[in-house]
Design a protein around this motif. Structure first.
Motif, PDB file in Angstrom:
ATOM      1  N   ILE A   1     -38.269 -22.348  57.170  1.00  0.00           N
ATOM      2  CA  ILE A   1     -39.520 -23.280  57.467  1.00  0.00           C
ATOM      3  C   ILE A   1     -40.261 -23.598  57.635  1.00  0.00           C
ATOM      4  N   ALA A   2     -41.719 -23.954  56.785  1.00  0.00           N
ATOM      5  CA  ALA A   2     -43.402 -23.590  57.124  1.00  0.00           C
ATOM      6  C   ALA A   2     -43.446 -24.471  58.417  1.00  0.00           C
ATOM      7  N   GLU A   3     -44.335 -23.482  58.749  1.00  0.00           N
ATOM      8  CA  GLU A   3     -44.834 -24.046  60.612  1.00  0.00           C
ATOM      9  C   GLU A   3     -45.843 -24.476  60.285  1.00  0.00           C
ATOM     10  N   ASP A   4     -46.330 -25.212  61.653  1.00  0.00           N
ATOM     11  CA  ASP A   4     -46.718 -25.711  61.272  1.00  0.00           C
ATOM     12  C   ASP A   4     -47.906 -25.252  62.236  1.00  0.00           C
ATOM     13  N   ASP A   5     -49.224 -25.031  62.031  1.00  0.00           N
ATOM     14  CA  ASP A   5     -49.560 -24.155  62.972  1.00  0.00           C
ATOM     15  C   ASP A   5     -50.180 -24.713  64.879  1.00  0.00           C
ATOM     16  N   ASP A   6     -49.910 -25.731  64.650  1.00  0.00           N
ATOM     17  CA  ASP A   6     -50.488 -26.525  65.256  1.00  0.00           C
ATOM     18  C   ASP A   6     -49.489 -26.988  67.045  1.00  0.00           C
ATOM     19  N   ARG A   7     -48.025 -27.067  66.311  1.00  0.00           N
ATOM     20  CA  ARG A   7     -47.146 -27.053  67.368  1.00  0.00           C
ATOM     21  C   ARG A   7     -46.664 -25.981  67.752  1.00  0.00           C
ATOM     22  N   ALA A   8     -45.826 -25.630  68.813  1.00  0.00           N
ATOM     23  CA  ALA A   8     -45.233 -25.148  69.285  1.00  0.00           C
ATOM     24  C   ALA A   8     -44.079 -24.290  67.801  1.00  0.00           C
ATOM     25  N   ALA A   9     -43.192 -23.460  67.153  1.00  0.00           N
ATOM     26  CA  ALA A   9     -42.337 -22.740  66.863  1.00  0.00           C
ATOM     27  C   ALA A   9     -40.651 -23.902  67.113  1.00  0.00           C
ATOM     28  N   ALA A  10     -40.309 -23.802  68.927  1.00  0.00           N
ATOM     29  CA  ALA A  10     -39.660 -24.419  69.183  1.00  0.00           C
ATOM     30  C   ALA A  10     -38.973 -25.942  68.237  1.00  0.00           C
ATOM     31  N   GLY A  11     -40.559 -26.209  68.687  1.00  0.00           N
ATOM     32  CA  GLY A  11     -40.329 -27.996  67.799  1.00  0.00           C
ATOM     33  C   GLY A  11     -40.062 -28.192  66.369  1.00  0.00           C
ATOM     34  N   VAL A  12     -40.860 -27.201  66.065  1.00  0.00           N
ATOM     35  CA  VAL A  12     -40.481 -27.408  64.414  1.00  0.00           C
ATOM     36  C   VAL A  12     -39.488 -26.918  64.156  1.00  0.00           C
ATOM     37  N   ILE A  13     -38.733 -26.078  64.315  1.00  0.00           N
ATOM     38  CA  ILE A  13     -37.282 -25.861  64.163  1.00  0.00           C
ATOM     39  C   ILE A  13     -36.278 -26.837  64.134  1.00  0.00           C
ATOM     40  N   ALA A  14     -36.365 -26.877  65.966  1.00  0.00           N
ATOM     41  CA  ALA A  14     -35.663 -28.282  66.530  1.00  0.00           C
ATOM     42  C   ALA A  14     -35.794 -29.486  65.631  1.00  0.00           C
ATOM     43  N   GLU A  15     -36.911 -30.247  64.947  1.00  0.00           N
ATOM     44  CA  GLU A  15     -36.907 -30.915  64.003  1.00  0.00           C
ATOM     45  C   GLU A  15     -36.153 -30.451  62.361  1.00  0.00           C
ATOM     46  N   ALA A  16     -36.421 -29.242  62.042  1.00  0.00           N
ATOM     47  CA  ALA A  16     -35.881 -28.783  60.859  1.00  0.00           C
ATOM     48  C   ALA A  16     -34.466 -28.745  60.703  1.00  0.00           C
ATOM     49  N   VAL A  17     -33.832 -28.367  62.329  1.00  0.00           N
ATOM     50  CA  VAL A  17     -32.502 -28.029  61.711  1.00  0.00           C
ATOM     51  C   VAL A  17     -31.906 -29.349  62.424  1.00  0.00           C
ATOM     52  N   GLY A  18     -32.476 -30.157  63.210  1.00  0.00           N
ATOM     53  CA  GLY A  18     -31.987 -31.694  63.270  1.00  0.00           C
ATOM     54  C   GLY A  18     -30.106 -31.305  64.169  1.00  0.00           C
ATOM     55  N   GLY A  19     -29.703 -32.595  63.444  1.00  0.00           N
ATOM     56  CA  GLY A  19     -28.118 -32.291  63.894  1.00  0.00           C
ATOM     57  C   GLY A  19     -27.463 -31.552  63.173  1.00  0.00           C
ATOM     58  N   ARG A  20     -27.999 -30.775  62.169  1.00  0.00           N
ATOM     59  CA  ARG A  20     -27.095 -30.629  61.397  1.00  0.00           C
ATOM     60  C   ARG A  20     -26.507 -29.206  61.901  1.00  0.00           C
ATOM     61  N   ASP A  21     -24.422 -28.646  61.328  1.00  0.00           N
ATOM     62  CA  ASP A  21     -23.685 -27.922  62.106  1.00  0.00           C
ATOM     63  C   ASP A  21     -24.672 -26.217  61.149  1.00  0.00           C
ATOM     64  N   VAL A  22     -24.787 -25.759  62.274  1.00  0.00           N
ATOM     65  CA  VAL A  22     -26.101 -24.217  61.682  1.00  0.00           C
ATOM     66  C   VAL A  22     -25.104 -23.055  63.137  1.00  0.00           C
ATOM     67  N   LEU A  23     -25.165 -21.555  62.184  1.00  0.00           N
ATOM     68  CA  LEU A  23     -24.802 -20.936  63.075  1.00  0.00           C
ATOM     69  C   LEU A  23     -25.724 -20.464  63.023  1.00  0.00           C
ATOM     70  N   LEU A  24     -26.799 -19.331  63.774  1.00  0.00           N
ATOM     71  CA  LEU A  24     -27.535 -18.772  63.846  1.00  0.00           C
ATOM     72  C   LEU A  24     -26.974 -17.527  64.725  1.00  0.00           C
ATOM     73  N   VAL A  25     -27.691 -16.796  63.665  1.00  0.00           N
ATOM     74  CA  VAL A  25     -27.865 -14.595  63.942  1.00  0.00           C
ATOM     75  C   VAL A  25     -28.936 -13.988  64.168  1.00  0.00           C
ATOM     76  N   LEU A  26     -28.779 -14.085  65.925  1.00  0.00           N
ATOM     77  CA  LEU A  26     -30.177 -13.196  66.316  1.00  0.00           C
ATOM     78  C   LEU A  26     -29.616 -11.651  66.287  1.00  0.00           C
ATOM     79  N   ASP A  27     -30.091 -10.828  65.610  1.00  0.00           N
ATOM     80  CA  ASP A  27     -29.621  -9.903  65.799  1.00  0.00           C
ATOM     81  C   ASP A  27     -30.648  -8.670  66.935  1.00  0.00           C
ATOM     82  N   ASN A  28     -30.161  -7.421  67.648  1.00  0.00           N
ATOM     83  CA  ASN A  28     -30.814  -6.666  67.701  1.00  0.00           C
ATOM     84  C   ASN A  28     -32.153  -7.142  68.395  1.00  0.00           C
ATOM     85  N   CYS A  29     -31.541  -8.176  69.809  1.00  0.00           N
ATOM     86  CA  CYS A  29     -32.404  -8.978  70.791  1.00  0.00           C
ATOM     87  C   CYS A  29     -32.741  -8.059  72.434  1.00  0.00           C
ATOM     88  N   GLU A  30     -32.184  -7.193  72.053  1.00  0.00           N
ATOM     89  CA  GLU A  30     -32.727  -6.275  74.009  1.00  0.00           C
ATOM     90  C   GLU A  30     -33.613  -6.112  74.209  1.00  0.00           C
TER      91      GLU A  30
END
Length: 866
Positions: free
Chosen positions: A95-124
């Motif tokens: 996802i290309a980021e929008d410099d003036d917007r929070a990443a969470a909003g950009v990601i949420a718009e790009a993912v939308g309602g699709r069935d996506v599995l996000l693997v977050l590795d090494n979060c500690e």
């Protein structure tokens, strides 16, 4: 050659050896992920959390058509800038980021309602940030599932924690035997294998390290040494988790079995996130008196030994070179030894310098300052896909050391990669941090840095900052005698002038750029300036001149083996051909642009070329082909998160809906597209240079944009794309006659409040045909003039709708009447006529009365109600 994973794809790391055991764990986790929205795999280092998560995710690819995406957070700094996790997730989702917007909003718009599995590795080390981002995304993306690995829970709502257990004794023995036979096929199983498995507590990493030693030790010898080492370490740090102590014992033991030179090499390798042999030879070799200890051993022999002993692992082949890496636990252990040996600063600086040297050399190759083939340039993009973590590490070291000049040089050198990939938000922020620190840097560093920052702004559609930074670049670039980057800054300024309709200024900038770029090794700049001139002529409606200039630019790009630049020229030629009515030529140009764009993963440009293909197919009456191209374009645009591109795709789908007989859908999509376009334009804030005080004083800050509040700008107001108002009015006028103005206004208002996800879903779903309605004609392709001024679009009425008086005046313009003649005809003042004509030009996106006249012939029938 590499291409970007399309929406719905997977970027899971490959499994390089057989997966042993954990069948019940995999089955249980698959069930949990299917029923729960957040599942966290918790356990100590080396227990196999990542490997298990990857196996589970791979098993679920078919159940997640929206994609399975892997995000490695291992090297993300715990004390890094805000939004680090969001940027990593955006990069993994492409996802290309929008410099003036929070990443969470950009990601949420790009993912939308699709069935996506996000693997977050090494979060500690980023638990709070991961939990916060996951919470926002889960609340806005109904089809999203999160599978995380961490040494501690995320502690967020809806989280299900799965404690990853050690391997069962039988599975542990199977793993040891499998890895032992991989290095020694005749390995014989004895009772000692069970002893080793039990002694190592079923920890996979420890088992694999032990198995690597069967080349020189028997299982009985391994069992005896492990017992000694665990006893020794148990008297150490009592605050460490027990399994961490056993893992450290295993690594300690492996480390002590190495020869002196192998130990030195292992600790120096810890500065890499991944490496090639050439990088090892550049960074890790002795350099007395600062670095000693390899004692003349060949780096290749040492690397082979470490690989044989499973301390360094093969990570695949990229651009014709084998790459290696250290497992995370081994890398951390080795880094401790690097620091204890007093070599940390020296080796990390050498690593940073190697990244810088390579980046600057590759930048010259990319832009043809150094001759190369297109295939060699494609390989550079493959290389930096793999090198990203090394680049981040080099930049982080530069920031930690306050060595801003070196960091800025890396950012400047890699700007072409960031722009092509569309990954702009993180790199704009990083470049800005180095520009602040390097404000007093030598002109040869600061000037190119500003010019590169201007190009990043152009890539982000941020014309305000592009102009500010390009102007700021000129003085230091000229002072340094850097003709290449001076020409870059001038051409970037010309691009902003073209966008703002300052054609005379653009020509002057381009003339100066051509003069500066007259020397050898400036072929890229000269060719690119031709493309900008071509776009300028398109905006002026001078299509023959535009075609000639674009063809010159195309020839120049191909002559230097720069097919990415050639693809830009081909897209421009496709647009010109379409405007001239040569649809076959337009189709051929757009198609020719697609392969090189795919080779380097230039998704934004590829989406635009596909949109051009769709419009051409629509103009030819091939609705099926148009839908295919526009669908791919829209999906690409949505995956990048660039709202302006999504808006253009929705407007194209509005025309397709009209052709397919779906009048209501056409109006709704047109309303949604214009609303999204206006929101994207309105989100542009004041230039970063004006917000950050160090940029408003000091050297190289002269110019009209270096001080004062940026309260008004020709760029930040929502703008109708050149010629876009005419297309929109041409789309709506026949529908207005069929459905009536009140119905069109109602549907338009509905579209304006439709969410992006809803609009995209409606566009991709296909037409809801209305049998009683005749298909609407496709608006003609019109030359693109200078952009209008214009204000913010209202919610209930299409922005390009002409009033009754304006339609009346447009018809009189078509009859050839002057302003005075129209005034006499309508018994109003010439000044009033002039204001109406100006409004008409702005609403339709035209620059001349002749364009209005031609448009009126097709869209305001004789006798139509005024």
């Amino acid at each position: 050659m590499t291409t970007q994973n399309p929406p719905g794809g997977s970027n899971l790391p490959a499994e390089t050896d057989v997966f042993v055991g954990r069948g019940r764990d995999v089955a249980d986790l698959c069930g949990l992920v299917a029923s729960e929205r957040v599942v966290t795999l918790c356990g100590p280092g080396g227990i196999g959390k990542t490997r298990l998560a990857v196996r589970v995710a791979r098993s679920l690819v078919g159940a997640h058509p929206g994609g399975v995406r892997f995000v490695d957070l291992a090297d993300a700094p715990a004390d890094g800038p805000p939004g680090t996790v969001g940027r990593r997730v955006a990069a993994a989702l492409e996802i290309a980021e929008d410099d003036d917007r929070a990443a969470a909003g950009v990601i949420a718009e790009a993912v939308g309602g699709r069935d996506v599995l996000l693997v977050l590795d090494n979060c500690e080390h980023l638990v709070e940030d991961c939990a916060e981002l996951a919470g926002v995304l889960l609340s806005r993306c109904a089809g999203l599932r999160v599978l995380a690995t961490s040494r501690e829970p995320l502690r967020m709502a809806a989280e299900t924690v799965f404690r990853v257990p050690p391997l069962e004794p039988g599975e542990a023995a199977q793993l040891f035997i499998a890895r032992a036979r991989a290095v020694r096929p005749d390995f014989a199983v004895t009772d000692a294998v069970g002893e080793v498995s039990r002694a190592l507590d079923g920890v996979p990493l420890a088992l694999e390290l032990a198995a690597a030693r069967v080349r020189v030790l028997s299982a009985e010898q391994i069992a005896a040494r492990l017992t000694d080492r665990f006893r020794l370490l148990s008297a150490g740090d009592r605050t460490a988790p027990p399994r961490q102590r056993t893992l450290r014992a295993a690594i300690d033991w492996s480390y002590e079995l190495l020869g002196d030179a192998e130990r030195v090499m292992l600790r120096r390798l810890s500065v890499f996130a991944g490496w090639t042999l050439a990088q090892v030879e550049q960074v890790c070799c002795d350099d007395p008196p600062a670095l000693t200890g390899l004692d003349g051993n060949d780096p290749l022999d040492l690397l082979t030994a470490l690989s044989d002993k499973s301390l360094a692992v093969v990570a695949g082949e990229v651009a014709g070179e084998t790459r290696f890496r250290l497992l995370d636990s081994i890398r951390q252990y080795a880094a401790e030894h690097l620091s204890a040996a007093g070599e940390d600063a020296e080796v990390r600086t050498r690593h940073r310098d190697a990244v810088l040297e390579a980046a600057e050399r590759h930048a010259e190759i990319a832009l043809a300052e150094i001759p190369a083939t297109w295939e060699e340039r494609v390989a550079l993009f493959q290389r930096y896909d793999a090198e990203m973590q090394n680049v981040r590490a080099a930049l982080a070291w530069s920031l930690d050391r306050g060595e801003f000049e070196e960091g800025l040089r890396i950012c400047t050198a890699l700007r072409t990669y960031w722009i092509t990939r569309g990954r702009l938000g993180e790199w704009i922020e990083m470049t800005d941090r180095f520009l602040v620190g390097a404000l007093g840097a030598p002109a040869f560093v600061y000037g190119p840095g500003c010019a590169g920052r201007a190009q990043l702004a152009i890539g982000a559609r941020d014309l305000d900052n592009a102009r500010v930074w390009a102007e700021r670049a000129l003085e230091p670039c000229r002072k340094a005698g850097d003709d290449f980057m001076t020409a870059v800054a001038l051409t970037t300024l010309a691009e902003t002038d073209v966008a703002a309709g300052r054609f005379a200024e653009a020509v002057a900038r381009l003339d100066e750029a051509d003069a500066v770029a007259a020397a050898e090794r400036q072929e890229w700049n000269r060719a690119y300036a031709r493309l900008v001139r071509g776009r300028l002529r398109v905006r002026q409606g001078r299509l023959r001149d535009a075609r000639d200039l674009l063809e010159q630019g195309l020839a120049g790009m191909r002559e230097i083996g720069q097919e990415w630049g050639a693809a830009h020229a081909l897209s421009g030629l496709g647009r010109v051909a379409a405007l001239r009515g040569d649809l076959a030529a337009a189709d051929a140009c757009y198609r020719a642009a697609l392969p090189p764009l795919a080779e380097v993963g230039a998704r934004p440009e590829r989406a635009r070329a596909l949109a051009g293909l769709g419009r051409v197919a629509l103009a030819r009456g091939d609705a099926a082909a148009a839908r295919g191209a526009l669908t791919e374009s829209l999906e690409l645009s949505r995956s990048t998160g660039i709202r302006a591109d999504v808006a253009r795709s929705l407007l194209a789908f509005a025309e397709l809906a009209a052709r397919e007989g779906d009048d209501r859908g056409a109006v709704v999509l047109a309303g949604a597209g214009t609303a999204l376009r206006d929101a994207a334009a309105a989100s542009a804030g004041p230039p970063a240079a004006a917000r950050t005080s160090p940029y408003t004083a000091g050297p190289y800050t002269t110019g009209p944009h270096t001080a004062g509040p940026y309260t008004t700008s020709p760029y930040t107001a929502p703008r109708t794309r050149a010629g876009g108002g005419a297309r929109l009015e041409g789309l709506l006028e026949p529908i207005r006659r069929r459905l009536g103005e009140p119905q069109v206004a109602r549907l338009w208002g509905q579209g304006r409040v439709t969410t992006q996800d809803e609009a995209v879903a409606r566009a991709l779903a296909g037409p809801c045909a209305e049998p009683e309605a005749e298909p609407a004609p496709v608006p003609p392709l019109v030359p693109a003039p200078s952009p209008p001024g214009g204000g913010v679009v209202g919610a209930a009425t299409p922005a390009s709708t002409l009033t009754a008086r304006e339609r009346e005046i447009a018809r009189l313009v078509e009859r050839g009447l002057s302003n005075r003649g129209i005034a006499e005809e309508l018994v109003i003042s010439p000044a009033t006529v002039a204001r109406h004509v100006t409004n008409i030009l702005g609403k339709l996106g035209f620059s001349s009365r002749s364009q209005v006249a031609a448009w009126a012939v097709d869209h305001i029938p004789e006798g139509s109600p005024e």
